[in-house]
Each structure stands twice: as C-alpha cells, then as structure tokens.
Write an enzyme that holds these catalytic residues in place. Structure first.
Site, PDB file in Angstrom:
ATOM      1  N   SER A   1       0.830  -1.207   0.000  1.00 26.00           N
ATOM      2  CA  SER A   1       0.000   0.000   0.000  1.00 26.00           C
ATOM      3  C   SER A   1       0.862   1.254   0.000  1.00 26.00           C
ATOM      4  O   SER A   1       1.966   1.260   0.549  1.00 26.00           O
ATOM      5  CB  SER A   1      -0.895  -0.001   1.247  1.00 26.00           C
ATOM      6  OG  SER A   1      -1.503   1.256   1.445  1.00 26.00           O
TER       7      SER A   1
ATOM      8  N   TYR B   1      -2.344  -0.305   9.980  1.00 22.86           N
ATOM      9  CA  TYR B   1      -2.541  -0.862   8.639  1.00 22.86           C
ATOM     10  C   TYR B   1      -1.258  -0.725   7.824  1.00 22.86           C
ATOM     11  O   TYR B   1      -0.778  -1.685   7.219  1.00 22.86           O
ATOM     12  CB  TYR B   1      -3.694  -0.146   7.941  1.00 22.86           C
ATOM     13  CG  TYR B   1      -3.823  -0.491   6.476  1.00 22.86           C
ATOM     14  CD1 TYR B   1      -4.203  -1.764   6.072  1.00 22.86           C
ATOM     15  CD2 TYR B   1      -3.552   0.458   5.489  1.00 22.86           C
ATOM     16  CE1 TYR B   1      -4.315  -2.093   4.720  1.00 22.86           C
ATOM     17  CE2 TYR B   1      -3.668   0.143   4.136  1.00 22.86           C
ATOM     18  CZ  TYR B   1      -4.048  -1.125   3.762  1.00 22.86           C
ATOM     19  OH  TYR B   1      -4.150  -1.452   2.437  1.00 22.86           O
TER      20      TYR B   1
END
Length: 335
Positions: free
Chosen positions: A127, A152
């Site tokens: 990501s 995350y």
C-alpha cells in the site's frame, strides 16, 4: 497458468480474476466474505465470474492454517496473488487485532503455502500508506519507509519484510505492489468515492478531511489490474548489483521487488469532488474537517521502475474514471 487469487470477492481480486479468466488462465479464488462492508456487494462481484468453467471459489479465511495448507496441497497453484487483507487506515485505529490476524498471521500462512508448494511467483498487495511520514515527492520504492502512521501501514510494510525473508531463505520470487488509492466500478463502500456519491445523491453532507487540502494519486481499477498482471508474468529477479553497504530499498540480492502502481498524477481532493459533482449533476454539501489520525496529507507515486521494467504506466484520467464509477453506481442501485 493456474493462479491462486486471495480476496477474490474483493474490489481488486474480483476484477483481476475476470481478466485472468479472459486470457485463459485457471483461477482458484478464496475469500472469507466477512462483513467489514456489505457482503452482498462481494456476492455480486463474485457472480461475475463464479460460473466460469476455469474458476473455482472457496470460502476460506487466511487465518485458517489447516484450510490454507489443504488449499495448496489440493490445487497446487503455479502463481499466487495475495489481495486478501483487512483494509482501511481508520478502522485499524479502533480494531488493531483484526490487522494482525489477517495481514500478519494470514500472510504467513500464504508464504508457507508458497514455500512448500514450489510456487513460481508470489505477488501481494502492499500500500502507498507504507510511506507514512515521508514527505519527499513523488514517493519512490528506493526511499526508506520506516515511519508508518497507522497499524494498517505497519502491517503492509511487515508483509514486504516477511516476503523478503522467504525470498532470501527459500528462493521464492516475490513482488509487492504499493497500490495508490484505487477507485472505480465495484469499489469499496468504505472508500471516499462511494461514501461521497451516496451522500450527495441523498442530499446529505460529506465529510471533507484536512479541509480539502490533501492530494491523492487516485488510480483506476483497470490500471491496477493491468499492472498486477504484468508483474505476475515476470517473476522477481535478484539485483546482482545490490550492495549491503549501500542497500536499495526497492530491490535485493534475493528474488524480491516492490513497485508503486499509481497514476503518477496527484489530484487535490476538492478537484476530485468537483469531478464527482459534474458526473452526478448535483452539488455536494460539505463539512470541512481536520486531518484524521493515521492519514497522510499527500500521496504521489514514482512509477519509473514500472515504466522501465514492465513498460507500463497507469493513465486513466480522473474525469473518465469517476464518470464510469457513477454510471456503475446508478445501475447497481437501480437509480
């Protein structure tokens, strides 16, 4: 090829499965169909390819070690695309353990399956959030990324490190793809475009964080899928010029790589909203709010390696991508 796609009922996983089937590959798709967002949308995505003769779907959770072991033993995939993960920056602040279980423990089960099954290439979703506190733009895979701003992001950076270890120890070719704000038809309801569209059509206010001042490198779903397929077809190679005295963060002496997949064209949030207003033919009512914890002000992908090594650069303009999304949304919800 026989390709295992995890998260096959997800936004990217479903779109990728369709494209792999279209070109003649056999796809084994798995998904746990959790209720992080509306499971009916996942079922609708899956319906697009579940009936294909070369597609097999299994409802499995990555955290189920025995089920993952059986999956690799029974189906023996040649290549693997791991897209299953607990997503969302803000959700990770309230529910950290969900990220450890899916993104760390679950990913370990995938790595072990690849290791013991002689998988030719593991491609996995990382990501843009791994860039965290970095402010040098555009973000480069050759930059250090040791300052994540959310759990995350930390789990995605951990995936890259874990994959490197397996590439080094077991000669497993692995490639991590740092996706930059994926959007488009069949997208996730927890993402801004979906939320904004729903609220604007209902005449409700939208929450505009950082007072609309941040920029995102919005990347259209079809561009993401094309990038994934090109990477999948070229297993990671070792960089013979890599040096431990001056380590390159984007490559390794092991068969391990990371790439950015982004539009290489950051868009200000207010311009993004304006494009959505135009596509909907309706003005948004906005609540201007400060930057949320865990969010970064800007994202901007350096895709030079993607262009040089894979001859590919995402190119779908925002206006076209948003128009396509709105058309899908209105049709999906019979509006």
């Amino acid at each position: 090829m026989k390709v295992l796609v995890t998260g096959a009922a997800g936004f990217v996983g479903s779109a990728l499965s369709l494209k792999l089937l279209e070109r003649g590959d056999t796809v084994i798709g798995i998904d746990n169909h959790n209720d992080y967002y509306d499971p009916a949308l996942k079922e609708a995505r899956l319906d697009r390819h579940a009936g294909h003769p070369n597609y097999k779907h299994l409802r499995i959770d990555l955290t189920d070690k025995k089920a993952i072991e059986a999956l690799f033993a029974d189906h023996k995939p040649q290549r693997v695309v791991n897209l299953a993960a607990q997503a969302g920056v803000r959700y990770s602040i309230e529910n950290p353990l969900a990220y450890i279980e899916s993104n760390i423990i679950g990913f370990t089960h995938i790595l072990e399956g690849c290791r013991h099954s002689g998988v030719e290439h593991l491609v996995y979703a990382s990501s843009s959030s791994v860039y965290g506190a970095n402010t040098t733009m555009p973000f480069s895979v050759h930059d250090n990324v040791d300052h994540p701003l959310s759990l995350y992001a930390a789990t995605k950076k951990s995936n890259e490190l874990m994959a490197h270890t397996y590439s080094h120890l077991y000669n497993l070719p692995s490639t991590g793809l740092r996706f930059f704000t994926v959007y488009g038809p069949w997208g996730r309801p927890d993402m801004a475009l979906f939320k904004f569209t729903k609220a604007i059509l209902a005449g409700e206010n939208i929450s505009v964080f950082n007072y609309g001042k941040h920029r995102r490198d919005f990347t259209y779903i079809d561009d993401i899928v094309e990038g994934v397929m090109r990477v999948l077809d070229q297993p990671a190679q070792s960089n013979q010029d890599w040096s431990g005295a001056n380590p390159d963060s984007g490559t390794s002496m092991a068969p391990w790589r990371v790439y950015n997949i982004g539009n290489n064209n950051p868009v200000e949030l207010m311009d993004y909203i304006a494009a959505l207003e135009k596509a909907l033919g309706k003005k948004a009512k906005m609540d201007m709010l400060p930057l949320q914890p865990g969010d970064v002000p800007d994202t901007y992908a350096d895709v030079a390696d993607l262009v040089e090594q894979l001859d590919y650069k995402p190119s779908t303009p925002i206006d076209k991508g948003i128009t396509n999304f709105v058309a899908w949304y209105l049709n999906y919800f019979n509006m």
